[in-house]
Design a protein around this motif. Structure first.
Motif, short mmCIF file in Angstrom:
data_model
loop_
_atom_site.label_atom_id
_atom_site.label_comp_id
_atom_site.label_asym_id
_atom_site.label_seq_id
_atom_site.Cartn_x
_atom_site.Cartn_y
_atom_site.Cartn_z
N THR A 12 0.85 -1.19 0.00
CA THR A 12 0.00 0.00 0.00
C THR A 12 0.88 1.24 0.00
OG1 THR A 12 -1.75 -1.15 1.21
CG2 THR A 12 -1.82 1.25 1.23
N LYS A 13 0.56 2.17 -0.89
CA LYS A 13 1.27 3.44 -0.98
C LYS A 13 0.25 4.55 -0.77
CE LYS A 13 5.06 1.41 -2.64
NZ LYS A 13 6.38 1.45 -2.06
N GLN A 14 0.69 5.64 -0.13
CA GLN A 14 -0.20 6.75 0.17
C GLN A 14 0.23 7.99 -0.62
OE1 GLN A 14 0.65 9.63 2.47
NE2 GLN A 14 -1.37 10.45 2.10
N PHE A 15 -0.75 8.77 -1.08
CA PHE A 15 -0.45 10.06 -1.70
C PHE A 15 -1.55 11.05 -1.32
CE2 PHE A 15 -3.11 8.00 -4.87
CZ PHE A 15 -3.88 9.01 -5.40
N GLY A 22 -7.12 17.56 -8.59
CA GLY A 22 -8.23 16.64 -8.45
C GLY A 22 -8.16 15.50 -9.45
N TYR A 23 -7.28 15.66 -10.43
CA TYR A 23 -7.13 14.61 -11.42
C TYR A 23 -5.86 13.82 -11.16
CZ TYR A 23 -11.09 16.59 -13.73
OH TYR A 23 -12.36 17.02 -13.99
N GLY A 43 -9.13 8.29 1.97
CA GLY A 43 -9.18 8.42 3.42
C GLY A 43 -8.41 7.37 4.19
N SER A 44 -8.44 6.13 3.71
CA SER A 44 -7.70 5.03 4.33
C SER A 44 -7.63 3.89 3.31
CB SER A 44 -8.37 4.54 5.61
OG SER A 44 -9.55 3.82 5.31
N ALA A 45 -6.83 2.89 3.60
CA ALA A 45 -6.72 1.75 2.69
C ALA A 45 -8.04 0.99 2.57
CB ALA A 45 -5.60 0.82 3.15
N ALA A 46 -8.93 1.17 3.55
CA ALA A 46 -10.23 0.52 3.52
C ALA A 46 -11.36 1.51 3.23
CB ALA A 46 -10.49 -0.18 4.85
N GLU A 74 -6.15 12.46 1.54
CA GLU A 74 -5.28 11.30 1.44
C GLU A 74 -5.94 10.19 0.62
OE1 GLU A 74 -4.53 10.16 5.48
OE2 GLU A 74 -2.89 11.59 5.67
N PHE A 75 -5.12 9.54 -0.19
CA PHE A 75 -5.56 8.42 -1.00
C PHE A 75 -4.53 7.30 -0.86
CE2 PHE A 75 -7.84 11.93 -2.62
CZ PHE A 75 -9.04 11.42 -3.12
#
Length: 98
Positions: A12-15, A22-23, A43-46, A74-75
């Motif tokens: 899992t990677k966060q950005f 927005g794109y 918002g979270s991995a789930a 967050e995504f």
């Protein structure tokens, strides 16, 4: 996020998407021997799923992008494969659709 390595059977990677953007365009290169799947959640991995797909194991680049702007925040990109993954991930943000 650029040239992030993909390894193991899941990762899992966060950005973050800042105000004014927005794109999103994600580019995967799968250099492993098995396809892998991905999801992008907010918002979270789930959290709420925004996008998903499958990346073949052929060493080519595959680009995925959203058709409508996403909100800021967050995504999380989660990838998984039946066997160990090998490849890279790039994330590009834009103010217009790619």
């Amino acid at each position: 996020m650029s040239n992030e390595d993909l390894a193991g059977t899941s990762t899992t990677k966060q950005f973050n998407i800042p105000a004014g953007y927005g794109y999103v365009q994600v580019t995967f290169r799968n250099t492993g021997s098995k396809q892998f799947t991905f999801t992008i959640n907010q918002g979270s991995a789930a959290g709420a799923m925004q996008m998903s797909g499958t990346v073949p194991a052929d060493g080519e680049e595959y680009e995925f992008s959203n058709d409508e702007a996403w909100s800021t925040g967050e995504f999380y990109i989660s990838t998984s494969s039946a066997q160990g993954m090998s490849g890279t991930l790039d994330v590009h943000l834009g103010t217009l659709n790619f």
